[in-house]
Scaffold this motif. Structure first.
Motif, PDB file in Angstrom:
ATOM      1  N   HIS A 273      59.796  74.484  33.670  1.00  0.00           N
ATOM      2  CA  HIS A 273      60.404  76.013  34.008  1.00  0.00           C
ATOM      3  C   HIS A 273      59.078  76.617  34.816  1.00  0.00           C
ATOM      4  O   HIS A 273      57.809  77.050  34.094  1.00  0.00           O
ATOM      5  CB  HIS A 273      60.988  77.148  32.779  1.00  0.00           C
ATOM      6  CG  HIS A 273      61.360  78.651  33.155  1.00  0.00           C
ATOM      7  ND1 HIS A 273      62.054  78.246  34.473  1.00  0.00           N
ATOM      8  CD2 HIS A 273      60.873  79.833  33.137  1.00  0.00           C
ATOM      9  CE1 HIS A 273      62.390  79.908  34.365  1.00  0.00           C
ATOM     10  NE2 HIS A 273      61.756  80.020  34.207  1.00  0.00           N
TER      11      HIS A 273
ATOM     12  N   ALA B 269      71.822  73.086  34.395  1.00  0.00           N
ATOM     13  CA  ALA B 269      72.450  72.556  33.089  1.00  0.00           C
ATOM     14  C   ALA B 269      72.550  71.102  33.144  1.00  0.00           C
ATOM     15  O   ALA B 269      72.050  70.161  31.911  1.00  0.00           O
ATOM     16  CB  ALA B 269      73.761  72.996  32.069  1.00  0.00           C
TER      17      ALA B 269
ATOM     18  N   VAL C 206      64.000  73.182  34.887  1.00  0.00           N
ATOM     19  CA  VAL C 206      64.496  74.087  33.652  1.00  0.00           C
ATOM     20  C   VAL C 206      64.406  75.213  34.518  1.00  0.00           C
ATOM     21  O   VAL C 206      63.488  75.563  34.394  1.00  0.00           O
ATOM     22  CB  VAL C 206      64.222  74.032  32.224  1.00  0.00           C
ATOM     23  CG1 VAL C 206      65.257  74.895  32.022  1.00  0.00           C
ATOM     24  CG2 VAL C 206      64.507  72.529  31.813  1.00  0.00           C
TER      25      VAL C 206
ATOM     26  N   GLU D  41      66.492  78.740  25.275  1.00  0.00           N
ATOM     27  CA  GLU D  41      67.938  79.083  25.434  1.00  0.00           C
ATOM     28  C   GLU D  41      68.544  77.267  25.856  1.00  0.00           C
ATOM     29  O   GLU D  41      69.457  77.032  25.770  1.00  0.00           O
ATOM     30  CB  GLU D  41      68.791  79.952  25.743  1.00  0.00           C
ATOM     31  CG  GLU D  41      68.204  80.959  25.072  1.00  0.00           C
ATOM     32  CD  GLU D  41      68.329  82.607  25.670  1.00  0.00           C
ATOM     33  OE1 GLU D  41      68.815  82.621  26.938  1.00  0.00           O
ATOM     34  OE2 GLU D  41      68.017  83.314  24.736  1.00  0.00           O
ATOM     35  N   ALA D  42      67.942  77.454  27.239  1.00  0.00           N
ATOM     36  CA  ALA D  42      68.205  75.830  28.038  1.00  0.00           C
ATOM     37  C   ALA D  42      68.094  74.609  27.797  1.00  0.00           C
ATOM     38  O   ALA D  42      69.075  73.940  27.651  1.00  0.00           O
ATOM     39  CB  ALA D  42      67.606  75.718  29.616  1.00  0.00           C
TER      40      ALA D  42
ATOM     41  N   VAL E   3      69.988  68.865  32.680  1.00  0.00           N
ATOM     42  CA  VAL E   3      68.583  68.705  31.479  1.00  0.00           C
ATOM     43  C   VAL E   3      69.627  67.417  31.342  1.00  0.00           C
ATOM     44  O   VAL E   3      68.964  66.765  30.535  1.00  0.00           O
ATOM     45  CB  VAL E   3      68.897  69.989  30.734  1.00  0.00           C
ATOM     46  CG1 VAL E   3      67.801  70.278  29.277  1.00  0.00           C
ATOM     47  CG2 VAL E   3      68.199  71.120  31.532  1.00  0.00           C
TER      48      VAL E   3
ATOM     49  N   GLY F   5      67.645  77.756  33.733  1.00  0.00           N
ATOM     50  CA  GLY F   5      68.412  78.247  32.723  1.00  0.00           C
ATOM     51  C   GLY F   5      69.133  78.544  33.004  1.00  0.00           C
ATOM     52  O   GLY F   5      70.316  79.118  32.789  1.00  0.00           O
ATOM     53  N   SER F   6      70.034  78.025  34.493  1.00  0.00           N
ATOM     54  CA  SER F   6      71.675  77.869  35.548  1.00  0.00           C
ATOM     55  C   SER F   6      72.434  77.451  34.979  1.00  0.00           C
ATOM     56  O   SER F   6      71.948  76.149  34.305  1.00  0.00           O
ATOM     57  CB  SER F   6      70.628  78.222  36.572  1.00  0.00           C
ATOM     58  OG  SER F   6      71.051  77.078  37.045  1.00  0.00           O
ATOM     59  N   SER F   7      73.479  77.654  35.344  1.00  0.00           N
ATOM     60  CA  SER F   7      74.718  76.659  34.584  1.00  0.00           C
ATOM     61  C   SER F   7      74.362  75.346  35.738  1.00  0.00           C
ATOM     62  O   SER F   7      74.586  74.845  35.119  1.00  0.00           O
ATOM     63  CB  SER F   7      75.280  77.564  34.926  1.00  0.00           C
ATOM     64  OG  SER F   7      76.150  77.394  35.997  1.00  0.00           O
TER      65      SER F   7
END
Length: 295
Positions: free
Chosen positions: A182, A161, A154, A218-219, A164, A156-158
Motif C-alpha cells: 500500500h 477488494a 492494496v 483492514e483490507a 486482494v 482499501g477500496s471496495s
C-alpha cells in the motif's frame, strides 16, 4: 469458478507466451484450457482458401490452423495433463475475447500482438479486455516465467477488494509468497480529523501513516485465516502508487491490481494506476475488476 481458462492467441511471440502462461494457470486450477483465435477475414469477405496459383497448404484458413497447432503444442509442453480445446471465432479480437470472458474464470493475452507497433508497450486488446472483460485478465510479456513473489496493490477500496482476493488465491495456487503493498502520500490519503477540536484541521505525517497502516490491515482482514499456507508480507510505503508498484514489479512474478481503486471516477472502467501497470510493469499483470462487474 467456471473451470475454464481462455488464452487469446495470434501467433506472435507475446501471444505464444500468453498460451504458455494460460496452460500453467489451467494446470494449477485443475481447469480446462481454450485456445481462441479471432478470425476477422471472413467478416470482410476475404478469400480463405489457397490461391489457385499457390501451394495447396496456403491460404488464410490453413494459416490459422497452423497457428493454433503451434499454440496447442506449446500448451501441451507446459501442461500435458490439461484438457485443451481450440476455437476459431469470426470477429475482431476485442469483441471475441470479451465474449469469451463471460464463460471463463481467467483470460490470458499477450501484451502486444501481431498488430503491435514499436514504441507501444501494450496492445489495445490487452487494455480493452482489462477494462471490459467479465473476469480477471492476465497480460503477459514475451519473457519467461518469473520466480519472485506475487505483489498486490492494496488501496482499501471496495473496487480493490477483488484484486486482494485474486492475489491470495493465486499465491496459494502457485505456492509462493505474497506482498501486500500500500503506497500513500499526503495528497492521496484521506485527512482524518484532528484529535483536538481546537487544532487546525491538519495532521502530521505520522498520524497519516498510522491511519494508512490500519487501512492496509483492514483490507487484508480474514484472508490469512482463509489462506493459512500463504506467507504474507505487508509493505506500507510513503510514495507514489505508480512508481512504487512499478519498482516492486522488478522482482515479482506477478503484479495484481484492481481496475479502479480509491479516487476512481464512475464511467472510467480502467483506472490510471492499472493502466500505468499494463504499460510499464516489469512482470505479468493481472487486472481484476470489482465484484459487481467481475465474477
Amino acid at each position: 469458478m467456471s473451470g475454464l481458462v481462455v488464452a487469446g492467441t495470434d501467433g506472435s511471440a507475446s501471444g505464444l507466451a500468453a498460451v504458455e502462461a494460460a496452460a500453467r494457470e489451467a494446470r494449477w486450477r485443475g481447469a480446462r484450457l481454450r485456445l481462441v483465435h479471432a478470425f476477422i477475414w471472413p467478416a470482410i469477405h476475404a478469400p480463405l482458401g489457397p490461391s489457385p496459383l499457390g501451394p495447396s497448404e496456403g491460404g488464410l484458413r490453413n494459416m490459422v490452423e497452423r497457428l493454433l497447432t503451434e499454440a496447442e503444442e506449446r500448451a501441451r509442453t507446459v501442461a500435458p495433463e490439461v484438457d485443451i480445446s481450440r476455437a476459431v471465432v469470426t470477429g475482431e479480437p476485442l469483441t471475441v475475447l470479451e465474449a469469451q470472458s463471460r464463460a471463463a474464470e481467467l483470460v490470458v493475452v499477450g501484451s502486444r500482438g501481431m498488430g503491435g507497433f514499436v514504441g507501444l508497450m501494450v496492445g489495445s486488446t490487452a487494455v480493452h479486455l482489462a477494462a471490459h472483460g467479465r473476469c480477471p485478465v492476465l497480460v503477459v510479456h514475451e519473457q519467461g516465467e518469473g520466480t519472485g513473489p506475487i505483489v498486490v496493490g492494496v488501496d482499501g477500496s471496495s473496487a480493490g477488494a477483488g484484486a486482494v482476493n485474486f492475489a491470495f488465491n493465486e499465491a496459494a495456487l502457485r505456492g509462493v509468497d505474497l506482498i501486500a503493498l500500500h503506497a500513500w502520500t499526503t495528497w492521496n490519503a484521506p485527512m482524518p480529523p484532528p484529535q483536538d477540536e481546537a487544532s487546525p484541521y491538519a495532521n502530521p505525517p505520522e498520524a497519516l501513516a498510522s491511519q494508512e497502516g490500519r487501512l492496509l490491515s483492514e483490507a487484508l482482514a480474514g484472508y490469512q485465516e482463509s489462506y493459512p499456507g500463504v506467507s504474507v508480507k505487508r509493505e506500507l510505503v510513503h510514495g507514489g502508487t505508480r512508481e512504487t508498484l512499478i519498482e516492486a514489479s522488478r522482482t515479482a512474478q506477478l503484479l495484481v491490481v484492481g481496475a479502479r481503486g480509491r479516487g476512481g471516477f464512475a464511467g472510467l472502467l480502467l483506472g490510471s494506476v492499472s493502466q500505468a501497470m499494463l504499460h510499464h510493469a516489469h512482470c505479468p499483470v493481472a487486472v481484476v475488476r470489482s465484484a459487481d462487474t467481475s465474477r
